[in-house]
Motif scaffolding. Structure first.
Motif, PDB file in Angstrom:
ATOM      1  N   ASP A 162      45.947 -65.093   1.347  1.00 27.41           N
ATOM      2  CA  ASP A 162      45.984 -66.549   1.448  1.00 27.41           C
ATOM      3  C   ASP A 162      46.060 -67.207   0.082  1.00 27.41           C
ATOM      4  O   ASP A 162      46.543 -68.343  -0.048  1.00 27.41           O
ATOM      5  CB  ASP A 162      44.754 -67.058   2.202  1.00 27.41           C
ATOM      6  N   ALA A 163      45.561 -66.537  -0.946  1.00 26.64           N
ATOM      7  CA  ALA A 163      45.526 -67.139  -2.277  1.00 26.64           C
ATOM      8  C   ALA A 163      46.828 -66.992  -3.040  1.00 26.64           C
ATOM      9  O   ALA A 163      46.922 -67.412  -4.196  1.00 26.64           O
ATOM     10  CB  ALA A 163      44.389 -66.526  -3.097  1.00 26.64           C
ATOM     11  N   VAL A 164      47.865 -66.397  -2.437  1.00 24.23           N
ATOM     12  CA  VAL A 164      49.150 -66.193  -3.106  1.00 24.23           C
ATOM     13  C   VAL A 164      50.073 -67.371  -2.763  1.00 24.23           C
ATOM     14  O   VAL A 164      50.286 -67.701  -1.583  1.00 24.23           O
ATOM     15  CB  VAL A 164      49.789 -64.861  -2.665  1.00 24.23           C
ATOM     16  N   ASN A 165      50.618 -68.008  -3.781  1.00 24.88           N
ATOM     17  CA  ASN A 165      51.556 -69.132  -3.617  1.00 24.88           C
ATOM     18  C   ASN A 165      52.974 -68.643  -3.883  1.00 24.88           C
ATOM     19  O   ASN A 165      53.220 -67.863  -4.811  1.00 24.88           O
ATOM     20  CB  ASN A 165      51.215 -70.268  -4.583  1.00 24.88           C
ATOM     21  N   VAL A 166      53.918 -69.124  -3.046  1.00 23.77           N
ATOM     22  CA  VAL A 166      55.326 -68.724  -3.156  1.00 23.77           C
ATOM     23  C   VAL A 166      56.162 -69.975  -3.359  1.00 23.77           C
ATOM     24  O   VAL A 166      56.078 -70.931  -2.572  1.00 23.77           O
ATOM     25  CB  VAL A 166      55.778 -67.962  -1.894  1.00 23.77           C
ATOM     26  N   SER A 167      56.957 -69.975  -4.401  1.00 25.84           N
ATOM     27  CA  SER A 167      57.905 -71.077  -4.645  1.00 25.84           C
ATOM     28  C   SER A 167      59.251 -70.480  -5.022  1.00 25.84           C
ATOM     29  O   SER A 167      59.316 -69.468  -5.718  1.00 25.84           O
ATOM     30  CB  SER A 167      57.393 -71.991  -5.761  1.00 25.84           C
ATOM     31  N   VAL A 168      60.353 -71.137  -4.528  1.00 26.31           N
ATOM     32  CA  VAL A 168      61.708 -70.627  -4.761  1.00 26.31           C
ATOM     33  C   VAL A 168      62.564 -71.765  -5.286  1.00 26.31           C
ATOM     34  O   VAL A 168      62.564 -72.885  -4.718  1.00 26.31           O
ATOM     35  CB  VAL A 168      62.322 -70.049  -3.470  1.00 26.31           C
ATOM     36  N   GLU A 169      63.284 -71.489  -6.339  1.00 25.47           N
ATOM     37  CA  GLU A 169      64.192 -72.477  -6.927  1.00 25.47           C
ATOM     38  C   GLU A 169      65.417 -71.762  -7.438  1.00 25.47           C
ATOM     39  O   GLU A 169      65.328 -70.897  -8.305  1.00 25.47           O
ATOM     40  CB  GLU A 169      63.504 -73.239  -8.062  1.00 25.47           C
ATOM     41  N   ALA A 170      66.569 -72.098  -6.812  1.00 21.88           N
ATOM     42  CA  ALA A 170      67.847 -71.491  -7.184  1.00 21.88           C
ATOM     43  C   ALA A 170      67.806 -69.970  -7.053  1.00 21.88           C
ATOM     44  O   ALA A 170      68.358 -69.244  -7.867  1.00 21.88           O
ATOM     45  CB  ALA A 170      68.248 -71.904  -8.593  1.00 21.88           C
ATOM     46  N   GLY A 171      67.117 -69.476  -6.036  1.00 25.38           N
ATOM     47  CA  GLY A 171      67.054 -68.035  -5.804  1.00 25.38           C
ATOM     48  C   GLY A 171      66.023 -67.310  -6.643  1.00 25.38           C
ATOM     49  O   GLY A 171      65.870 -66.090  -6.525  1.00 25.38           O
ATOM     50  N   VAL A 172      65.313 -68.002  -7.511  1.00 24.94           N
ATOM     51  CA  VAL A 172      64.278 -67.400  -8.350  1.00 24.94           C
ATOM     52  C   VAL A 172      62.925 -67.621  -7.676  1.00 24.94           C
ATOM     53  O   VAL A 172      62.517 -68.775  -7.458  1.00 24.94           O
ATOM     54  CB  VAL A 172      64.292 -67.988  -9.761  1.00 24.94           C
ATOM     55  N   VAL A 173      62.272 -66.529  -7.321  1.00 27.51           N
ATOM     56  CA  VAL A 173      60.992 -66.585  -6.616  1.00 27.51           C
ATOM     57  C   VAL A 173      59.860 -66.508  -7.634  1.00 27.51           C
ATOM     58  O   VAL A 173      59.882 -65.654  -8.529  1.00 27.51           O
ATOM     59  CB  VAL A 173      60.872 -65.435  -5.600  1.00 27.51           C
ATOM     60  N   THR A 174      58.884 -67.375  -7.498  1.00 26.32           N
ATOM     61  CA  THR A 174      57.709 -67.366  -8.362  1.00 26.32           C
ATOM     62  C   THR A 174      56.477 -67.116  -7.504  1.00 26.32           C
ATOM     63  O   THR A 174      56.219 -67.870  -6.551  1.00 26.32           O
ATOM     64  CB  THR A 174      57.562 -68.699  -9.104  1.00 26.32           C
ATOM     65  N   LEU A 175      55.776 -66.016  -7.823  1.00 25.41           N
ATOM     66  CA  LEU A 175      54.545 -65.667  -7.121  1.00 25.41           C
ATOM     67  C   LEU A 175      53.370 -65.969  -8.029  1.00 25.41           C
ATOM     68  O   LEU A 175      53.320 -65.505  -9.180  1.00 25.41           O
ATOM     69  CB  LEU A 175      54.541 -64.172  -6.740  1.00 25.41           C
ATOM     70  N   SER A 176      52.413 -66.739  -7.547  1.00 21.43           N
ATOM     71  CA  SER A 176      51.233 -67.094  -8.335  1.00 21.43           C
ATOM     72  C   SER A 176      50.004 -67.008  -7.450  1.00 21.43           C
ATOM     73  O   SER A 176      50.107 -66.990  -6.224  1.00 21.43           O
ATOM     74  CB  SER A 176      51.384 -68.503  -8.931  1.00 21.43           C
ATOM     75  N   GLY A 177      48.868 -66.944  -8.108  1.00 22.01           N
ATOM     76  CA  GLY A 177      47.613 -66.846  -7.380  1.00 22.01           C
ATOM     77  C   GLY A 177      46.844 -65.584  -7.773  1.00 22.01           C
ATOM     78  O   GLY A 177      47.136 -64.941  -8.790  1.00 22.01           O
ATOM     79  N   GLU A 178      45.839 -65.218  -6.990  1.00 23.10           N
ATOM     80  CA  GLU A 178      44.971 -64.082  -7.281  1.00 23.10           C
ATOM     81  C   GLU A 178      45.134 -63.015  -6.198  1.00 23.10           C
ATOM     82  O   GLU A 178      45.269 -63.321  -5.013  1.00 23.10           O
ATOM     83  CB  GLU A 178      43.507 -64.517  -7.348  1.00 23.10           C
ATOM     84  N   VAL A 179      45.112 -61.765  -6.644  1.00 21.59           N
ATOM     85  CA  VAL A 179      45.183 -60.615  -5.729  1.00 21.59           C
ATOM     86  C   VAL A 179      44.031 -59.685  -6.063  1.00 21.59           C
ATOM     87  O   VAL A 179      43.388 -59.794  -7.123  1.00 21.59           O
ATOM     88  CB  VAL A 179      46.536 -59.878  -5.861  1.00 21.59           C
TER      89      VAL A 179
END
Length: 437
Positions: free
Chosen positions: A54-71
């Motif tokens: 649940d703490a992982v954030n997913v954002s996509v811009e122009a096909g570039v995926v950014t994963l942020s958060g804590e694991v």
């Protein structure tokens, strides 16, 4: 004007070819290309299916995926990056995930594992109790079977080998019960792994305790072969003594001077051993020097006759006297005699034989050569002040204790001093003894 017309006429075909090529190569188009939001939705649905992310954030811009958060761990972060990279339409994945460092976050997976293990144990508890009951039952059966293995000794097996056989029987039956219990738990693979570890551990232990194992196996062989009994006088290398006991690790001897000597069983198995007690008859010998001009036949006959008159010397085999060696100024005779060790002590008999043979040779005027040195002084030696007067031959003779001269009454009886000490040791010690009393 004419020149312009010629140039135009020459370049016209080239322009026509270029226009045809442009028409022949159609423009590259992207059909049904995934949109950024669709990519983000797909990745979020995958993470939701995995759970605990649940703490992982997913954002996509122009096909570039950014994963942020804590694991929970870096391995989990690498796994998420790999999943995002395999998603259709993803050009690049930027990893901005961080590892959780809180104690609670670290212990939560472990707590969950313990909870799962506890739930599994509760489910398997009836099977575990059944498996435990099988192992205990076979352990008792192994003990009962090992205690009923008296038939091993009835077959002539030694006590130590019988003890080893009982242990092997009990261990074998217990292992069979353990295999059945693991089969009930569907964990036979665990048994194979345990056997592999036990094999490696057994090799290491074997090298570490190689001497102990060698002595134990040698004790089994000695108890089975019975090369000696309690009280036998044996010689092993430079050691001589009377056997007291045989243990699973060493053999205890009582030396002729009354000391306890322990010899490892492996040394006895690999060394030459002389048992002086198996054959009650034993021969002794000694050498006598006489002058070369003596009658050798008469000297030999006199030596044999002297020994034949002695108490304890056997007439069968009869005493012998052999010409052993001829020197420059001497002849060496070798005198041999036999005794029964059960009645006669070999050392006493040899000592008395030497004394009586010397006395017989002296009475027969058979000289025994010896180095002679003559000192000649030109003047008498001065008297030493305060010195006691020299003893006369008569006074010296009076001080000497005469020895018995009756050749038939000399004491050559068997010496049981060591036998008494061995018997006392056996009565006072409760140490394991594999030899029959």
């Amino acid at each position: 004007m004419l020149l312009f017309t010629l140039i135009l006429a020459v370049s016209a075909p080239a322009l026509a070819v270029a226009q045809e090529a442009a028409v022949a190569e159609p423009q590259i188009q992207v059909v049904d290309a995934p949109q950024d939001e669709a990519i983000a939705t797909r990745i979020r649905s995958i993470l939701a299916a995995i759970g605990e992310l649940d703490a992982v954030n997913v954002s996509v811009e122009a096909g570039v995926v950014t994963l942020s958060g804590e694991v929970a761990s870096l391995d989990e972060a690498r796994s998420l990056v790999a999943i995002a990279a395999r998603t259709e339409g993803v050009v690049h994945v930027r990893n901005k995930l961080t590892e959780r460092l809180e104690i609670g976050a670290r212990l939560q997976p472990l707590t969950q594992k313990f909870q799962e293990l506890g739930n599994t144990t509760l489910q398997l508890l009836p099977l575990l109790l059944i498996a435990l009951a099988v192992v205990v039952l076979f352990w008792f059966i192994g003990g009962w079977a090992s205690n009923r293995s008296g038939w091993l000794q009835r077959l002539g097996v030694s006590e130590l080998a019988s003890l080893l056989g009982r242990r092997v029987i009990r261990l074998t039956i217990t292992i069979i019960g353990l295999i059945i219990a693991l089969e009930i738990l569907n964990a036979t693979a665990l048994f194979s792994a345990v056997l592999g570890v036990a094999g490696v551990f057994g090799i290491a232990v074997g090298f570490a305790f190689r001497n102990i194992v060698e002595n134990y196996l040698a004790g089994i062989l000695l108890s089975a072969r019975n090369p000696f009994s309690i009280g036998d006088v044996i010689e092993i290398g430079e050691f001589t003594g009377s056997v007291v006991r045989l243990t699973s690790r060493d053999t205890v001897l009582m030396t002729l001077d009354g000391n306890h000597l322990r010899i490892p069983n492996s040394v006895i198995m690999t060394s030459s051993m002389t048992n002086f007690s198996l054959n009650p008859l034993r021969r002794f010998d000694f050498n006598v020097d006489i002058t070369p001009d003596a009658d050798l036949s008469y000297a030999r006959q006199l030596a044999r006759q002297t020994l034949s008159q002695m108490k304890g010397i056997l007439s069968d085999p009869a005493p012998q006297c052999l010409i052993h060696e001829l020197g420059a100024s001497t002849v060496i005779l070798r005198v041999l005699g036999w005794v029964d060790q059960r009645q006669t002590d070999v050392l006493k008999a040899r000592s008395e034989a030497i004394r009586f043979v010397k006395q017989a040779f002296d009475d027969a005027a058979l000289e025994m050569p010896e180095p002679t040195y003559r000192l000649r002084f030109e003047t008498p030696l001065p008297a030493i002040p305060g010195a006691a007067p020299a003893a006369t031959e008569q006074a010296t003779a009076e001080r000497l204790v005469p020895e018995p001269t009756d050749i038939s009454q000399t004491d050559v009886s068997a010496d049981d001093t060591i036998d008494k000490q061995v018997a006392a040791e056996l009565r006072s010690s409760d140490e394991q003894n594999l030899l029959k009393k």
